[in-house]
Design a protein around this motif. Structure first.
Motif, mmCIF file in Angstrom:
data_model
loop_
_atom_site.group_PDB
_atom_site.id
_atom_site.type_symbol
_atom_site.label_atom_id
_atom_site.label_comp_id
_atom_site.label_asym_id
_atom_site.label_seq_id
_atom_site.Cartn_x
_atom_site.Cartn_y
_atom_site.Cartn_z
ATOM 1 N N ILE A 87 0.817 -0.968 -0.047
ATOM 2 C CA ILE A 87 0.055 -0.157 0.044
ATOM 3 C C ILE A 87 0.678 1.388 -0.056
ATOM 4 N N PHE A 88 1.929 1.138 0.451
ATOM 5 C CA PHE A 88 2.978 2.263 0.569
ATOM 6 C C PHE A 88 3.452 2.711 -1.022
ATOM 7 N N PHE A 89 3.384 1.595 -1.680
ATOM 8 C CA PHE A 89 3.741 1.925 -3.136
ATOM 9 C C PHE A 89 2.582 2.590 -4.109
ATOM 10 N N HIS A 90 1.420 2.269 -3.357
ATOM 11 C CA HIS A 90 0.214 2.939 -4.022
ATOM 12 C C HIS A 90 0.300 4.429 -3.699
ATOM 13 N N HIS A 91 0.492 4.609 -2.365
ATOM 14 C CA HIS A 91 0.206 6.055 -1.908
ATOM 15 C C HIS A 91 1.310 6.931 -1.402
ATOM 16 N N PHE A 92 2.475 6.497 -1.420
ATOM 17 C CA PHE A 92 3.752 7.085 -0.889
ATOM 18 C C PHE A 92 4.531 7.176 -1.954
ATOM 19 N N GLN A 93 4.289 7.158 -3.411
ATOM 20 C CA GLN A 93 5.322 7.143 -4.286
ATOM 21 C C GLN A 93 6.534 7.962 -4.308
ATOM 22 N N GLU A 94 5.892 9.195 -4.118
ATOM 23 C CA GLU A 94 6.977 10.343 -4.101
ATOM 24 C C GLU A 94 8.024 10.085 -3.353
ATOM 25 N N THR A 95 8.050 9.429 -2.240
ATOM 26 C CA THR A 95 8.938 9.076 -1.253
ATOM 27 C C THR A 95 9.469 7.724 -1.297
ATOM 28 N N CYS A 96 9.308 7.000 -2.208
ATOM 29 C CA CYS A 96 9.707 5.524 -2.373
ATOM 30 C C CYS A 96 10.394 5.394 -3.920
ATOM 31 N N PHE A 97 11.533 4.908 -3.582
ATOM 32 C CA PHE A 97 12.433 4.956 -4.627
ATOM 33 C C PHE A 97 13.389 3.437 -4.842
ATOM 34 N N VAL A 98 13.646 3.199 -6.177
ATOM 35 C CA VAL A 98 14.394 2.142 -6.320
ATOM 36 C C VAL A 98 15.785 2.407 -7.146
ATOM 37 N N ALA A 99 16.794 1.842 -6.933
ATOM 38 C CA ALA A 99 18.030 2.119 -7.471
ATOM 39 C C ALA A 99 18.514 0.823 -8.345
ATOM 40 N N GLU A 100 18.848 1.071 -9.606
ATOM 41 C CA GLU A 100 18.924 -0.068 -10.481
ATOM 42 C C GLU A 100 20.237 0.338 -11.225
ATOM 43 N N ASN A 101 20.912 -1.225 -11.742
ATOM 44 C CA ASN A 101 22.042 -1.127 -12.363
ATOM 45 C C ASN A 101 21.390 -1.830 -13.523
ATOM 46 N N SER A 102 21.009 -1.163 -14.755
ATOM 47 C CA SER A 102 20.368 -1.691 -16.059
ATOM 48 C C SER A 102 19.051 -2.253 -15.322
ATOM 49 N N ASP A 103 18.798 -3.525 -15.453
ATOM 50 C CA ASP A 103 17.322 -4.142 -14.892
ATOM 51 C C ASP A 103 17.746 -4.491 -13.311
ATOM 52 N N THR A 104 18.714 -4.608 -13.164
ATOM 53 C CA THR A 104 18.827 -5.150 -11.546
ATOM 54 C C THR A 104 18.712 -4.339 -10.359
ATOM 55 N N LEU A 105 17.957 -4.727 -9.609
ATOM 56 C CA LEU A 105 17.740 -4.043 -8.540
ATOM 57 C C LEU A 105 18.844 -3.903 -7.477
ATOM 58 N N VAL A 106 19.544 -2.859 -7.188
ATOM 59 C CA VAL A 106 20.426 -2.847 -6.333
ATOM 60 C C VAL A 106 20.138 -1.866 -5.056
ATOM 61 N N GLY A 107 19.231 -1.394 -4.934
ATOM 62 C CA GLY A 107 18.734 -0.467 -3.536
ATOM 63 C C GLY A 107 17.277 -0.285 -3.871
ATOM 64 N N PHE A 108 16.740 0.239 -2.533
ATOM 65 C CA PHE A 108 15.489 1.019 -2.440
ATOM 66 C C PHE A 108 15.223 1.854 -1.204
ATOM 67 N N LEU A 109 14.459 2.503 -1.293
ATOM 68 C CA LEU A 109 14.222 3.427 -0.007
ATOM 69 C C LEU A 109 12.735 3.820 -0.134
ATOM 70 N N VAL A 110 12.028 3.202 0.932
ATOM 71 C CA VAL A 110 10.645 3.467 1.321
ATOM 72 C C VAL A 110 10.327 4.585 2.526
ATOM 73 N N GLY A 111 9.721 5.398 2.054
ATOM 74 C CA GLY A 111 9.681 6.581 3.336
ATOM 75 C C GLY A 111 8.294 7.292 2.975
ATOM 76 N N PHE A 112 7.862 8.089 3.949
ATOM 77 C CA PHE A 112 6.573 8.662 3.683
ATOM 78 C C PHE A 112 6.667 10.161 4.910
ATOM 79 N N PHE A 113 5.696 10.785 4.626
ATOM 80 C CA PHE A 113 5.715 11.891 5.467
ATOM 81 C C PHE A 113 4.914 11.809 6.664
#
Lengths: 183, 183
Positions: free
Chosen positions: A59-85
């Protein structure tokens, strides 16, 4: 804006590469709901076998998109951050989870994710970022300290760290971090 | 304001009492982090044996206090609602969980909780409330329909209900509800 390319990190995938200053493009973008499952699937490995994925709600990915990030190297997921206000504390933004693939650590991926997050927070007038971890997670504590976070005085102490004994559930002490991002 | 007494519902605890129009005071107040454990402890019973409590994170009680409520009869927990404002969709507020003790149902407790929530949402300029449930939860679907919610067209159908097949996790269809609260 989803898909916006905001960070190119100079990354070294191993010692040899580091010595050769091999550059790898890391792309950080806003997460989408579709990213949730990819993240869940790597969390146990990235957290040394601890499965914390039940706390990472889609649900965070539906409603807190502006503060949720993924880091990718090409298509490989190498990091993420999930936050909210925080809605209780208007000046505060909370980092719920952040992780970097073990083989991509100490190469600036986490720092780039945090900075991207701070930028969005500051754009919305937030002046404080908080987060928490378990006192057993020494790596996370050290990381937050390197990133300038201070440890908040709690109602207990574990292994010399101040903790809140019931922050997320009873008798499960957490170290609470705080960083002012007014600069 | 925590502790504010906003609702007195005329409640009947059983048929005999209902016939005698026995009144019971139900108090609705903002939830505190301390309420989290009380709620977790009743969820399985209130949800017919399904344990959904892992999705009710205590962090909501720290950071979304203005949209989290408990209903109490004296000191007895008889209902709760946990919601937050969408940060991706500025007009939208989401109800993450809401429940009423089985012995207090059909007596206006849920309606009072929802109305309290709508009031806060409207104060913050929200015009749409959404929520979701599993298609097996016929009681919840009927309840939302009685409350005026419409079922959102999804990407699938289960037992005649429109569903989103992967809304909260893969292959776990959810019925999505939507209500405009502009009136």
């Amino acid at each position: 804006m989803i898909g916006e390319k905001i960070a190119k990190c100079c990354l070294a995938k191993d010692k040899r590469c580091r010595e050769e200053s091999m550059k790898v493009n890391i792309r950080i973008r806003q997460a989408t709901p579709e990213d949730h499952q990819r993240i869940v699937e790597v969390m146990r490995q990235w957290w040394d076998g601890r499965d914390l994925s039940s706390g990472l709600l889609k649900i965070f990915f539906h409603h807190f998109q502006e503060t949720c990030f993924v880091a990718e190297n090409s298509d490989t997921l190498v990091g993420f951050l999930v936050g909210f206000f925080s809605q209780s504390k208007p000046e505060e933004a909370y980092i719920h989870f952040a992780g970097v693939a073990p083989e991509y650590r100490r190469q600036g991926v986490g720092r780039a994710l945090y900075r991207r997050y701070y930028t969005v927070c500051q754009r919305h007038g937030k002046t404080v970022v908080t987060s928490c971890t378990s006192p057993v997670n020494l790596q996370s504590i050290a990381y937050h300290q390197r990133m300038g976070f201070t440890l908040v005085e709690g109602n207990g102490e574990v292994d010399g760290f101040p903790v809140f004994t019931d922050y997320l559930r009873p008798n499960d002490p957490k170290v609470l971090f705080r960083l002012e991002i007014t600069d």
